[in-house]
Design a protein around this motif. Structure first.
Motif, short mmCIF file in Angstrom:
data_model
loop_
_atom_site.label_atom_id
_atom_site.label_comp_id
_atom_site.label_asym_id
_atom_site.label_seq_id
_atom_site.Cartn_x
_atom_site.Cartn_y
_atom_site.Cartn_z
N PRO A 12 -7.73 -3.72 -1.95
CA PRO A 12 -7.87 -4.04 -0.01
C PRO A 12 -8.14 -5.68 -0.10
N THR A 13 -9.13 -6.25 -1.29
CA THR A 13 -9.67 -6.94 -1.27
C THR A 13 -8.57 -8.44 -1.45
N GLY A 14 -7.39 -8.16 -2.34
CA GLY A 14 -6.28 -9.09 -2.42
C GLY A 14 -5.47 -8.88 -0.99
N LEU A 31 0.06 -10.61 -6.90
CA LEU A 31 0.91 -9.85 -7.71
C LEU A 31 0.16 -8.80 -8.27
N GLU A 32 0.74 -7.61 -8.28
CA GLU A 32 0.26 -6.34 -8.06
C GLU A 32 0.93 -5.60 -9.57
N ARG A 33 -0.06 -5.32 -10.73
CA ARG A 33 0.87 -4.35 -11.44
C ARG A 33 1.75 -3.30 -11.26
N ARG A 34 0.93 -2.14 -10.39
CA ARG A 34 1.47 -0.80 -10.21
C ARG A 34 2.70 -1.38 -9.51
N ALA A 35 3.99 -0.35 -9.49
CA ALA A 35 4.58 -0.72 -9.59
C ALA A 35 4.98 0.68 -7.99
N THR A 41 -7.15 7.96 -3.16
CA THR A 41 -8.09 7.42 -2.93
C THR A 41 -9.44 7.14 -3.26
N ARG A 42 -9.73 5.87 -3.42
CA ARG A 42 -11.51 5.88 -3.53
C ARG A 42 -12.40 5.67 -1.90
N ALA A 43 -12.41 4.98 -1.60
CA ALA A 43 -12.87 4.45 -1.19
C ALA A 43 -12.69 5.30 0.49
N PHE A 44 -13.82 6.17 1.76
CA PHE A 44 -13.38 6.10 2.92
C PHE A 44 -14.80 5.54 4.28
N ALA A 45 -15.54 4.89 3.47
CA ALA A 45 -16.49 4.74 4.38
C ALA A 45 -16.31 3.40 4.79
N VAL A 46 -15.75 2.60 6.26
CA VAL A 46 -15.65 1.45 6.59
C VAL A 46 -16.83 1.09 7.20
N PRO A 97 -9.73 7.28 4.16
CA PRO A 97 -9.04 7.55 3.04
C PRO A 97 -9.27 5.78 2.96
N GLN A 98 -9.03 5.65 1.83
CA GLN A 98 -8.89 3.77 1.35
C GLN A 98 -7.40 3.24 1.74
N TYR A 99 -6.37 4.04 1.15
CA TYR A 99 -5.43 4.26 1.58
C TYR A 99 -4.92 3.36 3.61
N GLY A 277 -14.40 -9.12 -4.89
CA GLY A 277 -14.15 -7.40 -5.06
C GLY A 277 -15.37 -7.45 -5.76
N ASP A 278 -14.12 -5.86 -6.63
CA ASP A 278 -14.90 -5.48 -7.60
C ASP A 278 -14.39 -5.99 -9.03
N ALA A 279 -13.73 -7.58 -8.82
CA ALA A 279 -13.69 -8.18 -9.45
C ALA A 279 -14.69 -9.15 -9.74
N GLY A 290 -18.44 -0.56 -1.71
CA GLY A 290 -18.02 -1.54 -2.95
C GLY A 290 -16.89 -2.35 -2.18
N MET A 291 -15.94 -1.75 -1.36
CA MET A 291 -15.02 -1.95 -0.46
C MET A 291 -15.25 -2.87 0.72
N ASN A 292 -16.14 -2.67 1.36
CA ASN A 292 -16.94 -3.45 2.27
C ASN A 292 -17.39 -4.68 2.10
N ALA A 293 -18.14 -5.48 0.61
CA ALA A 293 -18.37 -5.93 0.23
C ALA A 293 -17.09 -6.55 -0.14
C1 FAD Z 1 -15.33 7.82 -6.03
C2 FAD Z 1 -15.26 6.21 -5.12
C3 FAD Z 1 -15.24 6.00 -4.03
C4 FAD Z 1 -15.87 4.91 -2.98
N1 FAD Z 1 -16.11 5.14 -1.86
C5 FAD Z 1 -15.93 3.91 -1.21
C6 FAD Z 1 -16.80 3.89 0.20
O1 FAD Z 1 -16.63 4.96 0.66
N2 FAD Z 1 -16.92 2.70 0.73
C7 FAD Z 1 -16.61 1.68 -0.45
O2 FAD Z 1 -16.85 0.24 0.70
N3 FAD Z 1 -16.70 1.49 -1.36
C8 FAD Z 1 -16.22 2.85 -2.39
N4 FAD Z 1 -16.28 2.80 -2.91
C9 FAD Z 1 -15.79 1.28 -3.79
C10 FAD Z 1 -14.36 0.77 -3.73
O3 FAD Z 1 -13.47 1.90 -3.88
C11 FAD Z 1 -13.94 -0.89 -3.79
O4 FAD Z 1 -15.27 -1.26 -3.74
C12 FAD Z 1 -12.60 -1.60 -3.97
O5 FAD Z 1 -11.47 -0.67 -3.89
C13 FAD Z 1 -12.58 -2.13 -4.60
O6 FAD Z 1 -11.40 -3.68 -4.18
P1 FAD Z 1 -10.69 -4.34 -4.60
O7 FAD Z 1 -9.78 -4.84 -4.02
O8 FAD Z 1 -11.96 -5.36 -5.74
O9 FAD Z 1 -10.88 -3.68 -6.63
P2 FAD Z 1 -9.30 -2.55 -6.12
O10 FAD Z 1 -8.96 -1.47 -5.31
O11 FAD Z 1 -9.77 -2.15 -7.61
O12 FAD Z 1 -7.95 -3.16 -6.52
C14 FAD Z 1 -7.06 -3.78 -7.37
C15 FAD Z 1 -5.59 -4.12 -7.56
O13 FAD Z 1 -5.56 -5.07 -8.39
C16 FAD Z 1 -4.98 -4.60 -9.69
N5 FAD Z 1 -5.02 -4.95 -10.72
C17 FAD Z 1 -6.08 -4.44 -11.72
N6 FAD Z 1 -5.80 -5.73 -12.47
C18 FAD Z 1 -3.86 -6.42 -12.35
C19 FAD Z 1 -3.27 -7.39 -13.51
N7 FAD Z 1 -3.64 -7.72 -14.30
N8 FAD Z 1 -2.21 -7.69 -13.38
C20 FAD Z 1 -1.91 -7.20 -11.49
N9 FAD Z 1 -2.92 -6.57 -11.37
C21 FAD Z 1 -3.84 -5.66 -11.13
C22 FAD Z 1 -4.84 -2.95 -9.17
O14 FAD Z 1 -3.95 -2.47 -10.14
C23 FAD Z 1 -5.48 -2.93 -8.20
O15 FAD Z 1 -4.91 -2.55 -7.67
C24 FAD Z 1 -15.66 4.04 -4.51
C25 FAD Z 1 -15.07 4.26 -5.26
C26 FAD Z 1 -14.78 5.17 -6.00
C27 FAD Z 1 -14.93 4.83 -7.23
#
Ligand code: FAD
Length: 470
Positions: A12-14, A31-35, A41-46, A97-99, A277-279, A290-293
């Motif tokens: 979501p962040t990227g 650049l996304e390593r998943r094909a 689905t992780r996050a569900f709260a927006v 769902p996050q997707y 984001g999570d990085a 997390g996703m919201n932040a």
């Molecule tokens: C069970 C669970 C429930 C959650 N519920 C909530 C919720 O309700 N609300 C909320 O706000 N947050 C929630 N979160 C947290 C939320 O899912 C994450 O904070 C969010 O997905 C972070 O988004 P992101 O884009 O920063 O990172 P990610 O979603 O982790 O995306 C990172 C992407 O980078 C790709 N990647 C990684 N390394 C590389 C590389 N070297 N080269 C290329 N691509 C790469 C990965 O494949 C991935 O697609 C939850 C987490 C969990 C585990």
């Protein structure tokens, strides 16, 4: 030389960042390593502030149609947190769902011209004064190098980008062996989202609104690795011990086990490399933050990075990303940790007080507003960078957040009191009664009447005035 921005990670962040950069006319590749699209689905709260930022991009109504909205959350001990007071078009939390969020953001980013390369992994990078060279691996192909003016690591908790620039991820492990499942329930819970805890564990149940429910449960003394399958009987038992019922759960469509850490990187910027984001920050799902932040990071960074990539950023603008978002990240990790500690409490004293604590938060309006104001993101403000601009109705029709869809600054001022010469190329004008506010592209107030000279604020945030010709 290149003016391209490379984003590592199509979470979501990227994806939000890619759309914002592309909308500003910055060439951008993700650049996304998943094909393939992940089915996990992780996050569900927006939360409300996230819905506002999506509204400022014309996306909120479409996302709302994918889930269910909740204006009260039942927490430990049966206390209820009220979101209905939020001064927003969205006085609630969306459960979806996050997707759904990711699909919407991906479609927008592609439509605006961002390139998203799937099956491509960033394995390292090197930066110099003029740019960054990213090393890429694509299955079955030789290692390649790609040059970008800036690189953003939005590559999640295990960030390769963070490691490549030599930054640690200090913090600690928060919780192991959480069970996750999407299930059907025979008995519908009273509240669409609730959290309950017993003496030896806790459970959270959330309704997606389509008959499916997300259950997250944790049991003390039964800690297994993430790879261990979820035992459905254990999930039911842990839910029963927390709520007094398992709601007749059945037919899990998928289950998973996971662990969470609480960590934050010390710097969000290192030269031409930024983290978001999570990085940059991670914590448990408690609070659904997390996703919201991460989305708020992207919204804060997008317009600043666009200005830097196009060579028009005033001094210090790109550094203000760290200055503004790092404290919010720290507060977010702490808030999530506090909720988790209450739910995990082992001490009988803490367990005995968590009901009254939750009750106090629910029943003392000022406390309820403080907690829900932060969790929803509505109360978040940046020191020196302003408070959130409310979605003011505009004179002649429309709303401020609709005016922000152009991705530019908006000067709210009565008609006839327009944008000073030299800034009309970056700033739009709109009127909202007698208000005089300069609103940043991310919806925060950069200047208001009483803050001194408007031209000084325009120069600080937008850069010097364009010359009016020879
Ligand atoms: C069970 C669970 C429930 C959650 N519920 C909530 C919720 O309700 N609300 C909320 O706000 N947050 C929630 N979160 C947290 C939320 O899912 C994450 O904070 C969010 O997905 C972070 O988004 P992101 O884009 O920063 O990172 P990610 O979603 O982790 O995306 C990172 C992407 O980078 C790709 N990647 C990684 N390394 C590389 C590389 N070297 N080269 C290329 N691509 C790469 C990965 O494949 C991935 O697609 C939850 C987490 C969990 C585990």
């Amino acid at each position: 030389m290149t003016d391209e921005v490379a984003i590592v990670g199509a979470g979501p962040t990227g994806l939000l960042l890619a759309g914002d950069l592309a909308a500003a006319g910055v060439p951008c590749t993700v650049l996304e390593r998943r094909a393939d699209e992940s089915n996990l689905t992780r996050a569900f709260a927006v939360h409300a502030r996230t819905l506002e930022l999506l509204d400022a991009r014309g996306l909120a109504d479409e996302l709302l149609a994918t889930g269910t909205t909740i204006d009260r959350v039942s927490v430990l001990g049966g206390a209820v947190l009220d979101l209905g007071w939020l001064p927003s078009r969205f006085p609630f939390m969306l459960v979806t769902p996050q997707y759904h969020t990711e699909r919407l953001l991906e479609r927008r980013a592609r439509a605006l011209g961002a390139r998203i390369l799937e099956g491509v992994e960033a394995t390292g990078l090197r930066q110099d004064a003029d740019g960054v060279e990213v090393e890429l691996r694509t299955e079955g192909a030789a290692t390649e190098r790609r040059r970008a003016a800036y690189v953003v690591g939005a590559d999640g908790v295990g960030s390769t980008v963070r490691r490549a620039i030599g930054l640690g991820f200090p913090g600690r492990s928060a919780v192991q062996s959480m069970m996750l499942a999407d299930v059907r329930l025979s008995d519908t819970p009273r509240d669409a989202l609730s959290l309950a805890a017993g003496a030896d564990g806790f459970a959270l149940v959330a309704s997606f609104g389509d008959g499916w429910h997300r259950v997250i449960a944790w049991r003390r003394g039964h800690q297994l690795p993430d790879s261990a399958p979820v035992d459905f009987d254990e999930l039911r038992d842990t839910t029963r011990r927390s709520y007094g019922t398992d709601f007749g759960m059945h037919d899990p469509r998928w289950t998973s086990r996971f662990h969470s850490d609480e960590r934050q990187v010390a710097r969000y910027r290192s030269g031409r490399v930024l983290l978001a984001g999570d990085a940059a920050h991670v914590h448990s799902p408690a609070g659904g933050l997390g996703m919201n932040a991460g989305l708020q990071d992207a919204a804060n960074l997008g317009w600043k990075l666009a200005a830097a990539a196009q060579g028009r950023a005033p001094a210090g603008l790109l550094d203000s990303y760290h200055a503004e978002r790092h404290p919010v990240g720290r507060a977010t990790v702490r808030a999530s940790a506090s909720i988790l500690r209450l739910a995990l409490a082992r001490s009988p004293v803490v367990r005995a007080t968590r009901g009254p604590v939750a009750g106090a938060v629910a029943h003392i309006p000022a406390l309820n507003r403080r907690v829900t104001g932060f969790i929803s993101g509505i109360a978040i403000a940046y020191p020196g960078g302003g408070r959130r601009a409310p979605d003011l109705p505009l004179t002649g029709g429309g709303r401020l957040y609709e005016a922000l869809r152009a991705g530019r600054f908006v000067l709210l001022a009565p008609a006839g009191d327009g944008v000073p010469d030299g800034w009309t190329d970056r700033v739009d004008h709109a009127a909202a009664g007698s208000d005089r506010l300069l609103v940043r592209p991310d919806g925060y107030v950069a200047w208001s009447a009483g803050d001194g000279d408007l031209r000084a604020a325009l120069a600080r945030w937008c850069g010097p005035p364009a010359s009016s010709g020879p």
